[in-house]
Write an enzyme that holds these catalytic residues in place. Structure first.
Site, PDB file in Angstrom:
ATOM      1  CB  SER A 151      -2.789  -4.977   3.519  1.00  0.00           C
ATOM      2  OG  SER A 151      -1.653  -4.207   3.817  1.00  0.00           O
ATOM      3  CG  ASP A 321      -3.687  -3.908  11.482  1.00  0.00           C
ATOM      4  OD1 ASP A 321      -2.510  -3.495  11.521  1.00  0.00           O
ATOM      5  OD2 ASP A 321      -4.355  -3.973  10.425  1.00  0.00           O
ATOM      6  CG  HIS A 354      -1.311  -5.465   8.656  1.00  0.00           C
ATOM      7  ND1 HIS A 354      -2.454  -4.734   8.386  1.00  0.00           N
ATOM      8  CD2 HIS A 354      -0.695  -5.641   7.458  1.00  0.00           C
ATOM      9  CE1 HIS A 354      -2.523  -4.476   7.095  1.00  0.00           C
ATOM     10  NE2 HIS A 354      -1.469  -5.021   6.502  1.00  0.00           N
TER      11      HIS A 354
END
EC number: 2.3.1.46
Length: 381
Positions: A151, A321, A354
């Site tokens: 991320s 995601d 995610h």
């Protein structure tokens, strides 16, 4: 598989001013650091793990005084784990502006004797990387075997490979993106607005009022948390189940209290987050996310932006995601391949959205294990 066990963080103090992208500088600052494994004599087996929005330097293991505080990537880092601390020396650094011990809005501003609060300078991913480079210097590490992150951490890893190409052997970017989409910036703006409109925010100087803008921070976290999960994952976990005591009638209450299990879950996550995180830090980090766009200096041309990179890359994305969709990873892969960089790309079919980068998925971990074994062979060659 066993944890690395009890670990202890330590604080590094830096007196040399750090020039920031906004034109200001920090005259002196602290960074919280945690390490795992042993640095070899050649200092060639070091791996830097960069953290995401609400994480910290505490990547793996537990603290002696709080055994429930398990490192945020404990399933990835440790003895015999994909990033094997029997082979690598792993470093976690808490970024500037955070609220877990590194200098940030909660720290005392030496110029005033009060917490920085809203006066703490806006920082960027590039500022964090420059600060992390000074940590590496303190350890005598001139080149990392790998820099890794998921991320926002993946953005830092990518920035490392662009800003310090000679210092990165492998760049591992997981569930990330070379820049935020307009939709992602919009989510961040709504979250920030929730904080800024909280009466307890007091222009960011709520420390002086002995309050926290928990209502705004709670809503911000709820918004963010929705984007971390996939629609399928939420359907499987909650569906349209009502929150009812065992044996209670499964019918609507016709009011605005919590009705659905998913509502209860989001409120729980929001309450928990608001208890331990700092609102000013949330503002800073989400703005750093917004600003990250290394192609901006090249008229939006990502291929041109990565032209001087030299690292080998592992880029991994997850099928569900939608925060940082696989298409964003493929965009980065294409830019690197345009320069004939060595790139391994994996798009992992996983239902968890995610947050999949934080979970113990066999295919994902097998990929990471195999890739780190390759790096270990290079280190030992």
């Amino acid at each position: 598989m066993e944890s690395i066990g009890i670990v202890a963080p330590h604080k590094m103090h830096f007196t040399e001013p750090l020039q920031l992208q906004n034109g200001s500088s920090l005259a002196g600052y602290d960074l919280m650091v945690e390490t795992y494994g042993t640095l070899n004599a050649a200092r060639s087996n070091a791996v830097l793990v960069c953290h995401a929005l609400n994480a910290s330097h505490h990547v793996a293991g537990v603290y002696a005084d709080n055994p429930k505080d398990i490192g945020w990537w404990d399933n990835m880092v440790g003895p015999g784990k994909p990033l094997d601390t029997d082979k690598f020396f792993v470093i976690g650094v808490n970024n500037l502006g955070s609220c877990f011990g590194s200098t940030g809005p909660m720290s005392i501003d030496p110029a005033t004797g009060n917490p920085y609060g809203a006066a703490f300078p806006v920082v960027t991913v590039e500022d964090w990387v420059n600060a992390q480079a000074r940590v590496a210097d303190q350890f005598g590490i001139t080149r990392f075997a790998a820099v890794m992150g998921g991320s926002l951490g993946g953005m830092q890893a990518l920035a490392w490979s662009m800003m310090y190409p000679e210092r990165v052997g492998h760049c591992i970017v997981v569930a990330s993106t070379p820049k935020l989409s307009a939709q992602n910036i919009a989510f961040n703006e709504v979250a920030r607005s929730a904080i800024l409109s909280d009466p307890d925010f007091h222009g960011g100087n709520y420390y002086a009022h002995n309050v926290k803008p928990k209502r705004g921070l709670r809503v911000a976290r709820m918004i963010g948390h929705i984007t971390y999960l996939s629609d399928d994952d939420m359907a499987e976990k909650f569906g349209r189940s009502l929150r009812r005591a065992e044996g209670a009638v499964d019918a609507y209450n016709f009011n605005f209290d919590v009705e659905f299990e998913v509502e209860s879950y989001l409120r729980y996550q929001g309450d928990k987050f608001a208890d331990y995180f700092d609102a000013n830090t949330y503002l800073l980090i989400t703005r750093a996310l917004d600003y990250f766009d290394p192609a901006k200096a090249f008229d939006g041309d990502l291929t041109a932006a990565v032209a001087h990179t030299t690292a080998k890359y592992l880029i991994a994305s997850f099928s569900t995601d939608w925060r940082f969709a696989p298409a964003r990873s493929r965009e980065l892969v294409k830019a690197l391949l345009d320069h004939k960089r060595t790139v391994t790309y994996a798009e992992i079919d996983a239902p968890h959205g995610h947050d999949a980068f934080l979970l113990d998925d066999a295919r994902y971990h097998n990929l990471m294990r195999a890739y780190y074994e390759r790096i270990a062979n290079e280190v030992n060659a």
